[in-house]
Design an enzyme around this catalytic site. Structure first.
Site, mmCIF file in Angstrom:
data_model
loop_
_atom_site.group_PDB
_atom_site.id
_atom_site.type_symbol
_atom_site.label_atom_id
_atom_site.label_comp_id
_atom_site.label_asym_id
_atom_site.label_seq_id
_atom_site.Cartn_x
_atom_site.Cartn_y
_atom_site.Cartn_z
ATOM 1 C CD GLN A 1 -2.662 1.042 2.685
ATOM 2 O OE1 GLN A 1 -2.355 0.271 3.593
ATOM 3 N NE2 GLN A 1 -3.747 1.762 2.717
ATOM 4 N N GLY A 2 0.829 2.008 -1.083
ATOM 5 C CA GLY A 2 1.668 3.201 -1.206
ATOM 6 C C GLY A 2 0.893 4.471 -0.960
ATOM 7 C CE1 TYR A 3 -3.909 3.957 -0.502
ATOM 8 C CE2 TYR A 3 -4.994 4.836 1.420
ATOM 9 C CZ TYR A 3 -5.055 4.158 0.236
ATOM 10 O OH TYR A 3 -6.265 3.692 -0.211
ATOM 11 C CD GLU A 22 -6.548 -0.020 6.931
ATOM 12 O OE1 GLU A 22 -6.944 0.843 7.728
ATOM 13 O OE2 GLU A 22 -5.375 -0.140 6.558
ATOM 14 C CB SER A 60 -2.117 8.410 14.930
ATOM 15 O OG SER A 60 -2.808 9.647 14.825
HETATM 16 C C1 LIG Z 1 4.015 -0.583 11.405
HETATM 17 C C2 LIG Z 1 3.538 0.410 10.408
HETATM 18 C C3 LIG Z 1 3.166 -0.017 9.139
HETATM 19 C C4 LIG Z 1 2.746 0.904 8.182
HETATM 20 N N1 LIG Z 1 2.419 0.448 6.927
HETATM 21 C C5 LIG Z 1 2.057 1.345 5.973
HETATM 22 C C6 LIG Z 1 1.808 0.908 4.629
HETATM 23 O O1 LIG Z 1 1.891 -0.282 4.312
HETATM 24 N N2 LIG Z 1 1.486 1.834 3.704
HETATM 25 C C7 LIG Z 1 1.355 3.161 4.010
HETATM 26 O O2 LIG Z 1 1.022 3.941 3.122
HETATM 27 N N3 LIG Z 1 1.602 3.621 5.265
HETATM 28 C C8 LIG Z 1 1.963 2.735 6.250
HETATM 29 N N4 LIG Z 1 2.235 3.174 7.532
HETATM 30 C C9 LIG Z 1 2.200 4.625 7.800
HETATM 31 C C10 LIG Z 1 1.072 5.098 8.677
HETATM 32 O O3 LIG Z 1 -0.127 5.115 7.933
HETATM 33 C C11 LIG Z 1 1.458 6.489 9.199
HETATM 34 O O4 LIG Z 1 2.563 6.315 10.071
HETATM 35 C C12 LIG Z 1 0.329 7.160 9.915
HETATM 36 O O5 LIG Z 1 -0.683 7.519 9.019
HETATM 37 C C13 LIG Z 1 0.812 8.438 10.663
HETATM 38 O O6 LIG Z 1 1.464 9.271 9.770
HETATM 39 P P1 LIG Z 1 2.928 9.833 10.086
HETATM 40 O O7 LIG Z 1 3.799 8.699 10.520
HETATM 41 O O8 LIG Z 1 3.352 10.632 8.906
HETATM 42 O O9 LIG Z 1 2.777 10.775 11.357
HETATM 43 P P2 LIG Z 1 2.197 12.262 11.342
HETATM 44 O O10 LIG Z 1 0.964 12.310 10.537
HETATM 45 O O11 LIG Z 1 3.295 13.189 11.013
HETATM 46 O O12 LIG Z 1 1.802 12.424 12.856
HETATM 47 C C14 LIG Z 1 2.768 12.684 13.894
HETATM 48 C C15 LIG Z 1 2.021 12.837 15.203
HETATM 49 O O13 LIG Z 1 1.116 13.961 15.134
HETATM 50 C C16 LIG Z 1 -0.214 13.558 15.411
HETATM 51 N N5 LIG Z 1 -1.144 14.296 14.555
HETATM 52 C C17 LIG Z 1 -1.065 14.442 13.199
HETATM 53 N N6 LIG Z 1 -2.110 15.169 12.747
HETATM 54 C C18 LIG Z 1 -2.861 15.483 13.838
HETATM 55 C C19 LIG Z 1 -4.072 16.201 14.009
HETATM 56 N N7 LIG Z 1 -4.720 16.740 12.979
HETATM 57 N N8 LIG Z 1 -4.569 16.324 15.273
HETATM 58 C C20 LIG Z 1 -3.917 15.762 16.337
HETATM 59 N N9 LIG Z 1 -2.756 15.065 16.224
HETATM 60 C C21 LIG Z 1 -2.242 14.916 14.985
HETATM 61 C C22 LIG Z 1 -0.250 12.064 15.095
HETATM 62 O O14 LIG Z 1 -1.256 11.401 15.811
HETATM 63 C C23 LIG Z 1 1.142 11.630 15.528
HETATM 64 O O15 LIG Z 1 1.167 11.426 16.927
HETATM 65 C C24 LIG Z 1 2.662 2.276 8.505
HETATM 66 C C25 LIG Z 1 3.018 2.709 9.795
HETATM 67 C C26 LIG Z 1 3.460 1.802 10.729
HETATM 68 C C27 LIG Z 1 3.853 2.302 12.098
#
Ligand SMILES: Cc1cc2nc3c(=O)[nH]c(=O)nc-3n(C[C@H](O)[C@H](O)[C@H](O)COP(=O)(O)OP(=O)(O)OC[C@H]3O[C@@H](n4cnc5c(N)ncnc54)[C@H](O)[C@@H]3O)c2cc1C
Length: 392
Positions: free
Chosen positions: A131-133, A249, A372
């Protein structure tokens, strides 16, 4: 309202349990309980073969419509499958993203040609998808996707970077959200592209996680190509499709996941009795609390699944991710406290983690992926409680 299994359902359960006991008893005995979170590198060849075995026996895509090669089984049968799979110690599924996310998306939004091309390899256990999101600046804020794609000579040509892409290094294909209308912003101008992973324009850099494994990777597109017809939905309308995928999901697999949680809790209770941690009043309280949390999850899942037509919208379904992720992360901490000083000792070189150590480390990510905790709370505030949208 309660979910009830009929006599026919129970007969199906016996059929499933018998097949799994047989299949996991012979040449696949070694994959029992392997793979899954924190253990994704384990026995890849054997688990690929296992996927093909599941496909040949018709255990993949059970809920998909029969006209696309599925078995069209109702939700309850799928729930039974996931429960028995977990009970039998079935290995972590390499085909999960194809079966659980991409396949249903193609069924719902794809063209007939896409259905004919992409669904059969998933059903056969042959094709592995990722999944490339997410991108470095587009995680929670997915609409900020910067990866771009343009049509050139009958193909989409991609440039950009994805990150945290689970199974990228083992996948044959990736579904990519990319910006195809230059100058567009936010949700508009995105497309949902199906991109082959094994080509010169794709570079995969595995990221080492605290478990020591690299279950996810950075993925760089530098002139990667995919045929013009490999766009799901209309070009520029990919946001709708991308959100459709997220709605698939979990669902039927929730009860299976809860059985896995039960297995973990059972193991923690066993250790607590053996090493005396169960005599500590604080530990006893936390074990009881963990067990209660599991009962609540099961009750909520049964309530939600008993009304599948409403499940995606029901308020009670909205708490599921937040609840299980927080509960599971606490279970990981509890496991370490039950183990005491032993929790900090790893055998082997560089090191070899036990199941409970991996549980603790991997569950740190449960409250991040698939939305998250903070994002889940925002969604509940806005959609369940009708609060105004958060200011940008
Ligand atoms: C084990 C694992 C597997 C994954 N697999 C995939 C995958 O296969 N494909 C894929 O596309 N992605 C994948 N992901 C990515 C995952 O979807 C993202 O990590 C997630 O969406 C959070 O984005 P970010 O890491 O950029 O954190 P950010 O969005 O930068 O968030 C950082 C912090 O800020 C908080 N935050 C952000 N926005 C807000 C808001 N509006 N209000 C309050 N708090 C906020 C968040 O809760 C977090 O604590 C994976 C992640 C993990 C950990």
């Amino acid at each position: 309202m309660h979910l009830r299994f009929s006599a026919e359902d129970e007969a199906f359960r016996r059929e499933v349990a018998t097949w799994l006991a047989d299949a996991l008893g012979g040449e696949f005995a070694s994959v029992r309980g392997r793979g899954g979170p924190g253990d994704e590198h384990a026995m890849l060849d054997e688990r690929r073969a296992w996927e093909r075995k599941l496909g040949a026996a018709g255990w993949i895509g059970m809920g998909w419509p029969t006209e696309y090669g599925g078995r069209g089984l109702p939700l309850l049968r799928q729930v039974i499958w996931y429960e028995e799979y977990a009970r039998a110690g079935g290995p972590g599924r390499l085909g999960h993203i194809g079966e659980g996310l991409l396949g249903p998306t193609v069924v719902a939004f794809g063209t007939d040609a896409q259905k004919r091309r992409f669904l059969p390899p998933i059903l056969a256990g042959e094709a592995i998808w990722c999944q490339g999101y997410s991108e470095p600046n587009a995680g929670s804020d997915l609409a900020n996707v910067q990866t771009r794609a343009a049509l050139q000579d009958g193909a989409w040509v991609l440039h950009g970077q994805k990150v945290w892409t689970s199974w990228a290094q083992w996948a044959d294909w990736c579904f990519v959200v990319a910006r195809t209308d230059p100058g567009s912003e936010r949700h508009k101008g995105l497309s949902y592209l199906l991109v082959p992973m094994r080509q010169p324009g794709v570079e995969i850099r595995p990221i080492v996680q605290i478990t020591g494994d690299s279950e996810f990777s950075e993925v760089f597109f530098d002139g990667a190509r995919t045929d013009a017809e490999n766009v799901v939905g209309a070009p520029g309308d990919g946001w709708k499709v991308a959100m459709g995928t997220l709605a698939f999901e979990r669902g039927a697999s929730t009860l299976g996941q809860q059985l896995l949680f039960q297995n973990e809790l059972d193991e923690i209770c066993r250790v607590a009795k053996e090493n005396g941690a169960a005599n500590d009043p604080a530990i006893r309280q936390r074990l009881a609390h963990a067990w209660m949390g599991l009962q609540i999850q099961r009750a909520n899942a049964l309530r939600t699944l008993s009304r599948p037509e409403r499940a995606e919208l029901a308020r009670e379904a909205m708490i599921t991710k937040l609840f299980w992720a927080t509960w599971h992360r606490e279970l990981g901490k509890l496991a370490m406290d039950v183990l005491g000083p032993e929790a900090e000792i790893a055998a082997g070189a560089p090191y070899d983690l036990t199941r409970l150590q991996r549980l603790f480390l991997f569950t740190r990510s449960d409250t991040i992926y698939a939305g998250s905790n903070q994002i889940q709370r925002n969604l509940i505030a806005e959609r369940a409680l009708g609060m105004p949208r958060e200011p940008r």
